[in-house]
Design a protein around this motif. Structure first.
Motif, PDB file in Angstrom:
ATOM      1  N   ARG A 284      -3.571  -6.016   5.209  1.00  0.00           N
ATOM      2  CA  ARG A 284      -3.416  -4.699   4.643  1.00  0.00           C
ATOM      3  C   ARG A 284      -3.390  -3.642   5.770  1.00  0.00           C
ATOM      4  O   ARG A 284      -2.901  -2.735   5.765  1.00  0.00           O
ATOM      5  CB  ARG A 284      -4.861  -4.683   3.801  1.00  0.00           C
ATOM      6  N   GLU A 285      -4.102  -4.086   7.092  1.00  0.00           N
ATOM      7  CA  GLU A 285      -4.325  -2.958   7.944  1.00  0.00           C
ATOM      8  C   GLU A 285      -2.895  -2.916   8.720  1.00  0.00           C
ATOM      9  O   GLU A 285      -2.405  -1.933   9.062  1.00  0.00           O
ATOM     10  CB  GLU A 285      -5.232  -3.552   9.049  1.00  0.00           C
ATOM     11  N   GLN A 286      -2.195  -4.174   8.875  1.00  0.00           N
ATOM     12  CA  GLN A 286      -0.813  -3.967   9.204  1.00  0.00           C
ATOM     13  C   GLN A 286       0.223  -3.211   8.454  1.00  0.00           C
ATOM     14  O   GLN A 286       0.999  -2.399   8.892  1.00  0.00           O
ATOM     15  CB  GLN A 286      -0.319  -5.419   9.416  1.00  0.00           C
ATOM     16  N   SER A 289      -0.523   0.172   8.961  1.00  0.00           N
ATOM     17  CA  SER A 289       0.045   0.887  10.423  1.00  0.00           C
ATOM     18  C   SER A 289       1.589   0.922  10.202  1.00  0.00           C
ATOM     19  O   SER A 289       1.965   1.583  11.115  1.00  0.00           O
ATOM     20  CB  SER A 289      -0.399  -0.322  11.397  1.00  0.00           C
TER      21      SER A 289
END
Length: 466
Positions: A284-286, A289
């Motif tokens: 999710r963080e990627q 980003s």
């Protein structure tokens, strides 16, 4: 720089559609990427078809996917007073007008235009114009309100997905913005909402492209700042037709019930119309980003159940075993197997760790796990094939020796090796019939690990059923 504010605005006339879920994901990721805000709005002006069950299902789907919103849910039906203020102002300024044409009159006009080979647009009977005398207002006819759409020129915008798009105002007519019951129509309410909520970017399905010129014209009539629009291509089903509520699509929550992990669904949906190099699996963080609104596909994506299963299997392999155990325990209840809290916390995670590499959903994982807790019914054909008279003496010896050995993987492995040597057998000759008797299938992970987790008493009992 203008603060990024995106929104998702589903209609509560059914479940959250996969295409809408993907749009919600893109809107959420875009806002998060730029440090902006994400708004949830419920477009419930279709009073006849909107239901609370649908609202609940939409909220549950958003929560399961982890698409947390900064504002909302905001309901359009709670904003009727606001829409009326805007409409009254537009009428006063000559930007909208009452139309008393009956449905029968409109149908007659459309049919006449079609007969002449013309586009079946509204003929402007009630549209005010300098020097024009309007018909007398008929008694007993409730009017709609129409928007004075520009009659010349083009509407052009630079779509975030499609690039420049131009549609002539001659192709569209004076849109109804308020129905006879006083409820605003979609194309009007959505503009007022986006204006009031300062929405900067609108991601939505490309079925809305034809609505966009009307909406842009209404924004301009109101003197409101235009959001940037991005129209994502439809998702196609296996049959090559648009995946929709009416064409076999199921709800987002059905995938939760079907044993999919939300991060897998999120990953799959993101890739269904967007890419970041050759990355197939990402966190999710990627996603946040990387998702800057570029690299969105212009052509339709095809829903691929097999690919989704593969993605889900990868996430199950990586998942925390205690988390999996809690999900599997809920699936086991559906199979009639209820476990104690202690078992779910201590034993089931070990079972999940052993089995998860061979399962693509928590439903499949639960079907395997059930063999460790519920009675196993051995298929007669499997038993006849594997539990032969030639191997029964070895099974009896194994049962006897396992009944007195320490119950850990190393001790169990030592006993198995001893029985193999004493009977002149190779591992598959003993392991497959033992597996069939203990868990009902000839193929499992390492036999010593399976027996250890099944428990000594259960294994001895099941081996007796030769």
């Amino acid at each position: 720089m203008t603060k990024i504010r995106t929104r998702i605005a589903p209609s509560p006339t059914g479940f959250l559609h996969l295409g809408t879920a993907r749009t919600a994901l893109y809107s959420w990721a875009y806002a998060r990427h730029f440090g902006g805000e994400f708004v949830l709005r419920i477009e419930d002006t279709d009073v006849a078809r909107s239901t609370q069950d649908s609202v609940d299902q939409i909220l549950a789907s958003m929560q399961w996917l982890g698409l947390e919103y900064d504002e909302g849910p905001i309901y359009q039906m709670q904003r009727l007073d606001r829409y009326k203020v805007v409409v009254d102002q537009m009428i006063a300024e000559g930007k909208a007008y009452y139309c008393y044409s009956t449905p029968e009159e409109l149908d007659a006009v459309r049919e006449a235009k079609k007969a002449r080979g013309e586009k079946a647009l509204y003929d402007g009977t009630w549209r005010p114009a300098p020097g024009k005398t309007l018909p007398p207002v008929p008694e007993g006819v409730k009017p709609v309100v129409r928007f004075c759409n520009p009659q010349d020129g083009d509407v052009t915008w630079n779509d975030l997905v499609k690039g420049p798009i131009t549609i002539s105002n001659r192709e569209i007519d004076d849109l109804i913005i308020v129905r006879t019951d006083g409820i605003p129509t979609y194309n009007f309410a959505v503009v007022v909402d986006d204006w009031d909520m300062q929405i900067s970017h609108v991601f939505r399905g490309d079925e809305h492209i034809n609505n966009t010129p009307w909406q842009i014209n209404i924004f301009n009539a109101l003197g409101a700042a235009l959001p940037q629009f991005g129209h994502c291509p439809v998702i196609l089903g296996d049959d090559g037709q648009k995946l929709s509520k009416r064409r076999g699509a199921v709800s987002v929550t059905a995938y939760e019930d079907g044993g999919y992990l939300p991060e897998a669904m999120l990953n799959y949906l993101a890739r269904l119309g967007w890419s970041h190099g050759d990355e197939e699996l990402f966190t999710r963080e990627q996603l946040v980003s990387w998702f800057d609104g570029t690299h969105l596909n212009k052509s339709p994506a095809q829903w691929d159940p097999a690919k989704l299963l593969w993605v889900n299997a990868q996430y199950i392999k990586q998942a925390d075993n205690l988390r999996l155990a809690k999900l599997v325990a809920a699936q086991l209840v559906k199979l009639g197997v209820t476990l104690s809290a202690e078992t779910i916390e201590s034993h089931l995670p070990l079972v999940c760790a052993l089995l998860k590499d061979r399962c693509d959903t928590t439903v499949a994982l639960a079907a395997w796990a059930a063999k460790f807790y519920a009675d196993v019914v051995v298929d007669a054909a499997e038993k006849a094939q594997h539990v032969t008279d030639a191997v029964k003496p070895a099974i009896a010896m194994l049962r006897e020796k396992l009944s007195t050995t320490a119950w850990d993987k190393a001790s169990i492995a030592a006993v198995i090796k001893e029985v193999l040597t004493a009977n002149g057998l190779k591992m598959p000759q003993l392991a497959m019939p033992v597996r069939v008797l203990v868990v009902g299938t000839p193929q499992t992970p390492s036999l010593d690990a399976v027996l250890e987790l099944c428990g000594q008493e259960k294994v001895i009992e099941r081996l007796a059923k030769v």
